[in-house]
Enzyme design. Structure first.
Site, short mmCIF file in Angstrom:
data_model
loop_
_atom_site.label_atom_id
_atom_site.label_comp_id
_atom_site.label_asym_id
_atom_site.label_seq_id
_atom_site.Cartn_x
_atom_site.Cartn_y
_atom_site.Cartn_z
N ASP A 1 51.45 29.17 79.29
CA ASP A 1 51.91 28.93 80.39
C ASP A 1 51.12 27.65 81.00
OD1 ASP A 1 49.62 30.59 80.83
OD2 ASP A 1 49.82 30.29 82.95
N GLU A 2 52.13 27.00 81.96
CA GLU A 2 51.55 25.82 82.53
C GLU A 2 50.85 24.79 81.71
OE1 GLU A 2 50.56 27.57 87.28
OE2 GLU A 2 49.05 27.88 85.61
N VAL A 3 51.67 24.27 80.79
CA VAL A 3 51.00 23.43 79.75
C VAL A 3 51.37 21.90 80.26
CG1 VAL A 3 51.10 22.58 77.37
CG2 VAL A 3 51.14 25.25 77.91
#
Length: 589
Positions: free
Chosen positions: A406-408
């Site tokens: 997530d949230e890369v």
């Protein structure tokens, strides 16, 4: 007028068990008949949720309150009750299933005087009116003995019988034995294990019986039994009310989890054990252990021993023996442990021990996809987690391995000359490099007999390019769940707007009404929804406040994931939630 609230169980036609809130209205106005004072009849209004009696209305009072409807019905001999929409009913009532209606039936007899408040509500409960005593010497007997059952009996004894009972008042009937019959005591704990059980508690002094196909079903039945046994302070003894009782139960969803985050705040082993114990009371069956994040890497890796250099301190780590201890503690309570190592983002802590796997010292995440060292470390880590690819083996025997994703933010890749050059050689955009990383790590997991789990962004970016074994955990938008299962992937719901425990403004009502099947009606797609998790992110909790943040709201999600969908009325759930919270308090939570 005095109002008391009771709980009453019954079956009605084809409906599953319906819990009914009973409003007891006592009218004792004096009246004169032929010059002689007489007491008015006392009426009790028993309310049945999701029921109505159509075609026998005698009056409509749409703006009247329940209390006003009661008063009017008390004065009308022809009135047999009313519904929550303000329609008074005559004596020819024929109760039927009806959404958005509560049917109040006027009676001259009171309901049973005592009732255990069960959470989560079982599939089916039938009961009588008798109270039986339960001595502290209650015997637990296994027809198919095992070490797991012996340990479970000892825990159950300690959980139920906390009061010293020296001189109890006698009961007419006493329950002296609970016989537990498990068909197969050697089934391994994985997704889809049979957790069904049947619990019979007679009212004649013969033994109660708990039957299950697996020890994990027996564990769930024991939790139900523990909620039925209550201490009566007047009798100075334990008792079970409304016997005989027969409960038949099985979960609605296979995956019912609580996520804890030991990267943002390290949690002591005893705290993790207590969390496991507490979630077992509500029939959760998964502990999602978010082990690493940007802030710390507390796990001891033998293949890459410098990884836990990223721990907060020397005192805030988990050895492999610690991990094995927690996993076994959870297994003995029917709880799977699914570990998560978040990558390639949320991974700055990896760089402390291995700087080369991060873009550069000032821009440390996502992990560097341009060097094989990154993937060698990841593959070695997965190998030791899985026991070199043993299905059901290794430190974390569960079939699922959570790989974050997530949230890369790929800015550190595009601004790093070496990684940017590598992307150019491979004709990769930053998003292509992100997909390359995810799919390569997926293959490591799949080749070592684990099903990879990722957060929602991985599906949002790559969709059907993912391996069919992939599982998507929804956290950004509940609506994504429909797209995931429509594409044929399995999914877990954890939408942040209502199932994030660290969002303190989210109410228990919102937790309770969040249904994974919302707007998904295709049975084939519903079958791909494994269940859900409530998430206890660790930025603002440690051992001092984790329990009061998890509870009592997690209990609302527990019922949503276990009980039939028909149990969805917050007014009915509230007294049970209050009782469950008090039970947790008695259990030192």
């Amino acid at each position: 007028k005095e109002i008391n609230i009771f709980i009453m169980m019954r079956r009605q036609g084809f409906l599953p068990l319906i819990i009914t809130m009973v409003m007891m209205v006592m009218m004792t106005n004096s009246m004169s008949v032929n010059g002689e004072k007489k007491e008015e009849v006392t009426y009790y209004y028993w309310a049945y949720s999701s029921e109505d009696s159509p075609n026998n209305d005698i009056k409509h009072m749409p703006s009247a309150t329940i209390a006003q409807l009661e008063q009017v019905c008390n004065q009308l001999p022809s009135c047999a009750g009313f519904n929550s929409n303000g329609f008074l009913k005559n004596n020819t009532m024929n109760p039927q299933s009806a959404l958005n209606s509560i049917l109040y039936i006027k009676k001259t007899t009171p309901p049973p005087s005592s009732q255990a408040f069960l959470i989560p509500m079982p599939v089916s409960v039938t009961q009588g009116d008798d109270i039986i005593g339960v001595p502290n010497t209650l015997t637990f007997t296994a027809t198919n003995p095992s070490d797991d059952l012996t340990a479970a009996f000892a825990r159950l004894q300690d959980l139920i019988f906390v009061h010293p009972v020296k001189s109890p008042k006698p009961y007419t009937v006493v329950l002296n034995e609970l016989i537990v019959d498990v068909v197969n005591v050697n089934v391994s704990l994985q997704l889809g294990v049979d957790e069904s059980y049947t619990l019979d508690i007679p009212n004649d002094g013969t033994a109660a019986t708990l039957t299950a196909n697996t020890v994990y079903g027996a564990y769930q039945g024991m939790q139900t039994f523990s909620q039925l046994v209550l201490f009566n302070y007047n009798m100075r003894s334990y008792q079970i009310a409304t016997t005989p009782i027969t409960i038949k139960d099985t979960p609605r969803f296979q995956h019912r989890g609580v996520m804890i985050d030991t990267s943002r705040h390290w949690e002591p082993l005893n705290t993790i054990k207590a969390v496991i114990d507490s979630i077992s009371y509500a029939k959760f069956n998964v502990l999602h252990w978010h082990m690493s994040d940007s802030q710390s890497f507390p796990f001891e890796s033998l293949s890459s021993p410098l990884l836990w250099s990223g721990a907060y301190s020397e005192e805030e780590k988990y050895t492999q023996d610690d991990v094995a201890y927690i996993v076994e503690h959870a297994r003995q309570r029917g709880i799977r442990v699914v570990v998560e190592y978040d990558m390639p983002g949320h991974a700055s802590s990896w760089c402390v021990g291995y700087p080369s796997i991060c873009p550069d010292p000032t821009c440390t995440e996502p992990l560097n996809p341009a060097t094989n060292t990154t993937f060698d470390i990841i593959n070695g880590l997965i190998s030791e987690l899985t026991g070199n690819g043993q299905r059901g083996g290794g430190l974390f025997p569960d079939d699922f391995l959570h790989l974050g994703g997530d949230e890369v933010n790929t800015e550190c890749w595009t601004t790093n000359p070496e990684i940017s050059a590598w992307m150019t050689v491979h004709n990769f955009t930053a998003d292509d490099a992100y997909m390359y990383f995810v799919l390569r790590v997926h293959q490591y997991a799949i080749s070592q007999n684990r099903d990879p789990v990722n957060w929602e962004e991985v599906f949002n970016h790559f969709g059907t390019k993912l391996d069919p074994k992939s599982i998507i955990q929804i956290w950004l938008d509940h609506a994504t769940l429909a797209r995931v299962v429509a594409a044929g992937y399995r999914a877990i719901l954890s939408n942040q707007d209502v199932w994030y425990l660290d969002h303190l403004g989210t109410t228990w009502e919102q937790f309770y009404l969040n249904d994974p099947y919302q707007n998904i009606t295709d049975p084939n797609q519903q079958a791909l929804i494994l269940g859900g998790e409530v998430c206890m992110w660790g930025e603002t909790v440690d051992t001092s406040d984790i329990f009061q943040t998890i509870w009592p709201r997690a209990a609302a999600a527990a019922e949503r994931l276990w009980s039939p969908a028909e149990w969805n009325t917050t007014a009915e759930f509230l007294p049970r939630l209050q009782a469950f919270r008090c039970m947790l308090n008695r259990r030192e939570l």
